[in-house]
Design a protein around this motif. Structure first.
Motif, mmCIF file in Angstrom:
data_model
loop_
_atom_site.group_PDB
_atom_site.id
_atom_site.type_symbol
_atom_site.label_atom_id
_atom_site.label_comp_id
_atom_site.label_asym_id
_atom_site.label_seq_id
_atom_site.Cartn_x
_atom_site.Cartn_y
_atom_site.Cartn_z
ATOM 1 N N GLU A 638 0.473 -1.161 0.053
ATOM 2 C CA GLU A 638 -0.222 -0.123 0.134
ATOM 3 C C GLU A 638 1.147 1.267 0.022
ATOM 4 O O GLU A 638 1.584 0.684 0.163
ATOM 5 N N HIS A 813 -3.830 9.034 -5.513
ATOM 6 C CA HIS A 813 -4.118 7.506 -6.430
ATOM 7 C C HIS A 813 -3.784 6.270 -4.491
ATOM 8 O O HIS A 813 -3.828 5.329 -4.595
ATOM 9 N N ASP A 815 -3.384 4.472 -0.815
ATOM 10 C CA ASP A 815 -4.779 4.560 -0.041
ATOM 11 C C ASP A 815 -4.655 4.623 1.241
ATOM 12 O O ASP A 815 -5.984 4.191 1.516
ATOM 13 N N GLN A 816 -4.178 5.390 1.496
ATOM 14 C CA GLN A 816 -4.156 6.227 3.122
ATOM 15 C C GLN A 816 -3.612 7.362 2.991
ATOM 16 O O GLN A 816 -2.719 7.894 2.384
ATOM 17 N N ARG A 830 -9.234 7.924 1.991
ATOM 18 C CA ARG A 830 -8.585 7.942 0.972
ATOM 19 C C ARG A 830 -9.113 9.617 0.465
ATOM 20 O O ARG A 830 -9.042 10.140 1.275
ATOM 21 N N HIS A 831 -8.713 10.013 -0.672
ATOM 22 C CA HIS A 831 -9.042 11.481 -1.621
ATOM 23 C C HIS A 831 -10.313 11.847 -0.869
ATOM 24 O O HIS A 831 -10.363 12.866 -0.779
ATOM 25 N N ASP A 832 -11.224 10.928 -2.279
ATOM 26 C CA ASP A 832 -12.968 11.155 -1.807
ATOM 27 C C ASP A 832 -13.138 11.162 -0.837
ATOM 28 O O ASP A 832 -14.263 12.133 -0.486
ATOM 29 N N LYS A 833 -12.814 10.582 0.452
ATOM 30 C CA LYS A 833 -13.318 10.922 1.426
ATOM 31 C C LYS A 833 -12.776 11.564 2.279
ATOM 32 O O LYS A 833 -14.175 12.905 2.416
#
Length: 863
Positions: A638, A813, A815-816, A830-833
């Protein structure tokens, strides 16, 4: 029987009689001069004495260091008073004829002088101030004069009224009980005077005057109620003027492993051979004058009974034996001894040839150990060091060891041995007078040289400071020549430089004049010793006791002995400097290795490449925490991204994982595949981790060397493939020398983006299992950054990756993503969250988007 001022067959009007110094004259003159000096200088000192300090200021340091020292000196004064009383009692009981007015006057003046000196010592102790912290001229002069008085007493060695009733022949003496008593009293008196003088010269005030002054200044500052001054103690300890010869045995033990090559038999034989050469040289120095005497005696015509030389017949002098054997031996010894300072001798050349490998071994061992130790020090030390200062310490420390060995082993030690051999030889072959002349001259010469050299040290230091100041002003004005011309200050800068040069020349004159005084004083001492010995030897030759060759032997031996003494002041100063440089080097070796492997550390066994931070807290200084209870897990393969404002602790996480710092016992733990990194070796951990730092520093070598540093056994094809992966291969080929292009000091010939891509290529070549990217694209333009993103994707594929990023577009991109602020993890996901949370990460994203869109346009001027 009435008391007379002088004993029988003695007179105060005659200084030299009966083959020696007049006892009555000496007993009257010297004590009177000593008492007059002490009285005048002591009263002057008392009348000009400074204000007595209050007892509250005499605590701790002063009491421990000075009170016991002055008490010891006053005890010696009391013992010397008792000794003079004992002298009177013994003379009156064993030999009443020796009790005269001159004896009573001598003992009385000395008793009064010692009592007055004890009072002066008490007066000095009570009136020590920050500016007056040493013995006064009165006490120092008194100790020196009484010591000189006892030394001059040896001039009366042959006087029957001195210690011995009679003299029989050369060296034979018959002594009675009273003479033995007088001699015992004299010996104790000489010992007491010498001890008093040594204690006065080596007193704590002289050995540490700067430290004393600073500590007493602190006492004066604290007397108004402040019991402590912040930082004062450390400053005083750092500025204390300690002796360069302190802890000499400890320094020798630290130096011993580098001097004796334990695992090199040939080098050990070389050391033994050098010592043998020194011994042979000492033997040659002894026998050269001896065979010179034999040749002179053999070639000297016989002297007639009436004392006249036989008249030559037919134009020729009297025939003598041909001393060809002595000439051959003399020439052979001179060949071994060499001329001048021995630089042309066979022995010295053989010794230099044999010592060179040993010296190279010592220098090599010290330099290698120092570099290994410096590389083993922590990042904390390297961030606070001064590179230039460290390199100077290493260079001076290495040179100081070699210089110290050469000066002590091949200059000081042979000269001291020659002096000792000369004293013993003259005492046995001639008589005690010649031994005393040589010994006294040598001791006075060495003592005078050491004292004046110590005094010259401050002049030399001041001259160096003035020289540095003048050079600094000249360089500063030339570097800022544009500013100088802007303000028309050329004449001002010239005048500033002129003033500094004048100050340097004043200091230079003091240094030169002190050197002239040193050389003149040395010449006077040597000339006096040579004159005394030459006159005595010539007198013995004229009396028929010695031969002409004995006079030649004495003169040639003394001149030979004096030649190396001319450099003693230089040797002493250089040995002092070598001890200082060596001490700085050993202090560097004593630097604590903050991060080091314990004895039970094992190799890191990597299988899944998982990283875990368990409640990690860390601070560079105790008062400021950088990380607070950081916990996260990076699963195998990751990518974890760390973002946040400057100073949030992002780069600290990278450094802790790479084990640049060790966590404190209560600071949590860091695991790699379930293994605490504090329990594995640093080499095995760092071998599996590749780092692309934010600030890339390259070696001053070609590009190929810098890329290959990631894996030194890589082929040229592998280096070029790594360069392609970092998108720099084509750029390198555009250079005139391609991969052989030298990047310059710290890589300054390359641009920031080029340097960072070389660092990326170096990490790609290492093929690590774990990749750490500390803002690896911060120095790249947008176009280049986009080009190497694909390269990063290939490099980080199937590898556990931790990225520290400033541009959020490079981590979408991941993972965390961990968002840090003030050492805490405030957001993760993540980015969207994180955008959906509309928190710190979202605000940072919006700011970067706005910065990319807001491109200011130039305003057109009106009209």
């Amino acid at each position: 029987m009435s008391l007379t001022y002088c004993t029988q067959d003695d007179s105060i009007s005659t200084s030299w009689q009966n083959g020696g110094l007049s006892h009555c004259f000496f007993s009257t003159l010297m004590p009177s001069l000593i008492a007059a000096w002490l009285l005048l200088s002591g009263i002057t000192h008392i009348r000009s004495g400074r204000r007595k300090l209050s007892k509250s200021m005499w605590n701790g340091y002063v009491l421990r260091r000075f009170a016991r020292y002055f008490m010891a000196q006053r005890v010696i004064c009391v013992l010397m008073v008792l000794l003079r009383f004992l002298d009177l009692v013994l003379k009156s009981s064993l030999h009443p004829m020796r009790v005269s007015g001159s004896t009573i006057l001598s003992d009385g003046l000395l008793i009064g002088s010692w009592v007055f000196t004890a009072y002066l010592l008490k007066f000095e102790l009570e009136r020590l101030t920050p500016r007056v912290n040493r013995h006064c001229v009165a006490t120092l002069g008194f100790f020196a004069l009484v010591t000189i008085r006892d030394c001059l007493a040896f001039l009366g060695w042959n006087n029957p009224s001195w210690f011995w009733i009679g003299v029989e022949g050369r060296g034979g003496r018959e002594t009675a009980s009273q003479d033995v008593a007088d001699l015992v009293v004299f010996c104790f008196d000489l010992i007491g005077c010498c001890v008093s003088l040594i204690m006065a010269v080596a007193s704590p005030a002289f050995r540490g005057r700067k430290s004393v002054q600073l500590r007493m200044d602190m006492l004066c500052m604290n007397k108004d109620g402040d019991d402590d001054v912040e930082g004062g103690g450390e400053e005083i300890r750092g500025l204390s003027n300690k002796s360069t010869f302190r802890n000499l045995w400890t320094k020798c033990k630290q130096l011993a492993p580098y001097l004796w090559p334990k695992k090199h038999c040939w080098l050990q034989l070389a050391v033994i051979f050098c010592v043998a050469c020194l011994a042979v040289g000492r033997v040659a120095n002894l026998f050269v004058p001896i065979y010179y005497r034999e040749i002179v005696n053999s070639l000297t015509p016989l002297i007639g009974i009436n004392g006249s030389q036989q008249v030559p017949e037919h134009g020729r002098y009297q025939k003598v034996s041909f001393p060809w054997k002595s000439v051959l031996i003399y020439v052979a010894l001179r060949c071994l001894q060499g001329g001048g300072g021995g630089s042309m001798s066979v022995i010295s050349n053989l010794r230099v040839s044999a010592w060179t490998p040993v010296q190279q071994y010592t220098s090599r061992s010290i330099q290698v150990d120092l570099l290994r130790h410096l590389h083993g020090l922590s990042l904390r030390w390297h961030l606070s060091r001064k590179t230039g200062e460290v390199l100077r310490i290493v260079d001076r420390g290495t040179n100081s060891v070699n210089n110290l060995l050469n000066y002590i082993l091949f200059n000081i030690l042979p000269t001291v041995v020659d002096i000792a051999v000369a004293v013993v030889y003259f005492g046995i072959e001639f008589d005690i007078y010649f031994a005393l002349i040589v010994l006294t001259t040598m001791l006075l010469y060495l003592l005078f040289t050491f004292i004046v050299t110590e005094m010259r040290t401050k002049f030399r230091r001041n001259m160096n400071e003035m020289d540095n100041e003048s050079r600094q002003k000249a360089v500063d004005s030339l570097l800022n020549f544009e500013t100088v011309k802007y303000y028309g200050a050329e004449e001002y800068e010239v005048n500033r430089f002129k003033v500094s040069v004048l100050a340097y020349q004043v200091a230079e004159r003091k240094s030169i004049f002190s050197l002239v005084g040193l050389n003149c004083g040395q010449n006077v001492i040597i000339t006096c010793g040579l004159l005394a010995g030459g006159l005595l030897c010539a007198h013995r030759v004229s009396e028929g006791i010695y031969e002409v060759g004995d006079f030649v032997l004495f003169i040639s031996y003394i001149i030979q002995l004096y030649q190396p003494l001319n450099f003693f002041g230089t040797y002493y100063r250089m040995i002092q400097q070598a001890f200082v440089d060596m001490e700085n080097m050993f202090d560097l070796l004593k630097e604590n290795q903050e991060v080091k492997d314990e004895s039970d550390c094992k190799q890191l066994q990597l299988s899944h490449k998982q990283i875990e931070f368990d409640n990690v807290s860390f601070s560079y200084v105790p008062s400021t925490a950088v990380l607070r209870n950081i916990s996260f897990v990076v699963n195998p393969g990751e990518t974890l991204a760390l973002v946040g404002p400057s100073g949030a602790g992002k780069s600290t996480i990278i450094r802790l994982l790479f084990r640049f710092y060790d966590l404190p016992s209560s600071g949590g733990r860091i695991f790699v595949d379930g293994q605490d990194i504090a329990t594995v070796t640093q080499k095995s951990l760092r071998k599996l981790i590749g780092v692309v730092p934010q600030d890339t520093v390259l070696f001053n070598a070609d590009i190929q060397y810098n890329i290959r540093y990631g894996r030194v056994d890589a082929s040229d094809e592998e280096v070029e493939e790594a360069a392609r992966a970092a998108d720099i291969h084509d750029r390198i080929l555009s250079f005139a020398e391609g991969y052989k292009t030298v990047v310059g000091e710290r890589g300054l010939k390359l641009s920031g983006g080029e340097k960072q891509r070389v660092a990326i290529a170096r990490t790609v070549l290492k093929t690590p299992e774990i990749v750490l990217l500390d803002e690896a694209t911060s120095a790249l333009d947008t176009h280049t950054e986009r080009n190497i993103q694909a390269s990063f994707t290939r490099v980080c594929a199937n590898r556990t990756t931790i990225m520290v990023a400033h541009r959020l577009s490079t981590i979408i991109h991941a993972d965390q993503i961990l968002v840090l602020k003030d050492g805490h993890i405030v957001e993760r996901g993540r980015h969207d969250k994180l955008l959906a949370l509309d928190g710190l990460y979202a605000s940072m994203w919006q700011e970067q988007l706005q910065a990319a869109e807001d491109i200011p346009l130039p305003q057109q001027s009106e009209g």
